[in-house]
Motif scaffolding. Structure first.
Motif, PDB file in Angstrom:
ATOM      1  N   CYS A  61       0.904  -1.066  -0.097  1.00  6.79           N
ATOM      2  CA  CYS A  61      -0.018  -0.036   0.170  1.00  6.79           C
ATOM      3  C   CYS A  61       0.922   1.301  -0.099  1.00  6.79           C
ATOM      4  O   CYS A  61       2.003   1.170   0.762  1.00  6.79           O
ATOM      5  CB  CYS A  61      -0.737   0.009   1.277  1.00  6.79           C
ATOM      6  SG  CYS A  61      -1.984   1.386   1.198  1.00  6.79           S
ATOM      7  N   CYS A  63       0.391   4.057   1.572  1.00  9.59           N
ATOM      8  CA  CYS A  63       0.257   4.817   2.799  1.00  9.59           C
ATOM      9  C   CYS A  63       1.403   4.655   3.960  1.00  9.59           C
ATOM     10  O   CYS A  63       2.190   3.782   3.684  1.00  9.59           O
ATOM     11  CB  CYS A  63      -1.093   4.385   3.652  1.00  9.59           C
ATOM     12  SG  CYS A  63      -1.055   2.892   4.594  1.00  9.59           S
ATOM     13  N   CYS A  73      -1.947  -2.459   6.669  1.00 13.08           N
ATOM     14  CA  CYS A  73      -2.743  -1.521   6.935  1.00 13.08           C
ATOM     15  C   CYS A  73      -4.265  -1.747   6.526  1.00 13.08           C
ATOM     16  O   CYS A  73      -4.613  -2.718   6.093  1.00 13.08           O
ATOM     17  CB  CYS A  73      -2.256  -0.200   6.146  1.00 13.08           C
ATOM     18  SG  CYS A  73      -2.432  -0.463   4.218  1.00 13.08           S
ATOM     19  N   HIS A  75      -6.144  -0.172   4.852  1.00 15.62           N
ATOM     20  CA  HIS A  75      -6.557  -0.103   3.471  1.00 15.62           C
ATOM     21  C   HIS A  75      -6.345  -1.794   2.510  1.00 15.62           C
ATOM     22  O   HIS A  75      -7.298  -1.872   2.003  1.00 15.62           O
ATOM     23  CB  HIS A  75      -5.514   0.994   2.643  1.00 15.62           C
ATOM     24  CG  HIS A  75      -5.501   2.264   3.213  1.00 15.62           C
ATOM     25  ND1 HIS A  75      -4.403   2.523   3.898  1.00 15.62           N
ATOM     26  CD2 HIS A  75      -6.339   3.057   3.377  1.00 15.62           C
ATOM     27  CE1 HIS A  75      -4.542   3.781   4.387  1.00 15.62           C
ATOM     28  NE2 HIS A  75      -5.747   4.280   4.162  1.00 15.62           N
TER      29      HIS A  75
END
Ligand SMILES: [Zn+2]
Length: 127
Positions: A61, A63, A73, A75
């Protein structure tokens, strides 16, 4: 009334804290928008509209949580949920187990409260 150690142990309670993963909780509860971008790749938008690119197979990801902590995470977890590749029954069992433990804890606290209220009445008769 005599108190045995086992009676006191039965009343003893520890502070309650469930163990449901905070990233799972956020993946389930936050208003994230997930759009399929390609095979195993998703665009996940935060509540604030920030876009993150998620690959659920690697996984990866874009992020900061994933980049700096190298953890799956919220997400990634949410994209897996939306893709149907996350075992929701397992999370459901964890939540039910935590609810059962919390109910036991509440019953224990209620028993302790009832005993204290009774003790207060016992005290009052000597005043
Ligand atoms: Zn992420």
């Amino acid at each position: 009334m005599s108190t045995s150690p086992s009676y006191d142990e039965a009343l003893a309670t520890q502070p309650f804290k469930h163990e449901i993963d905070k990233r799972d909780r956020r993946a389930l509860s936050e208003r994230l928008t997930v759009i399929e971008h390609g095979p195993d790749v998703y665009q996940v938008y935060s509540e604030e509209g920030v876009e993150y690119l998620v690959d659920i197979r690697k996984p990866s990801c874009t992020c900061p949580d994933f980049i700096y902590r190298e953890a799956d995470c919220k997400h990634i977890r949410r994209a897996r949920i939306e893709a149907g590749s996350r075992d929701l029954d397992a999370i459901g069992k964890e939540v039910q187990s935590a609810l059962d433990a919390l109910d036991d804890h509440i019953a224990n606290l209620a028993a302790q409260r009832a005993e204290l209220v009774s003790l207060q009445r016992d005290l009052d008769q000597f005043r």
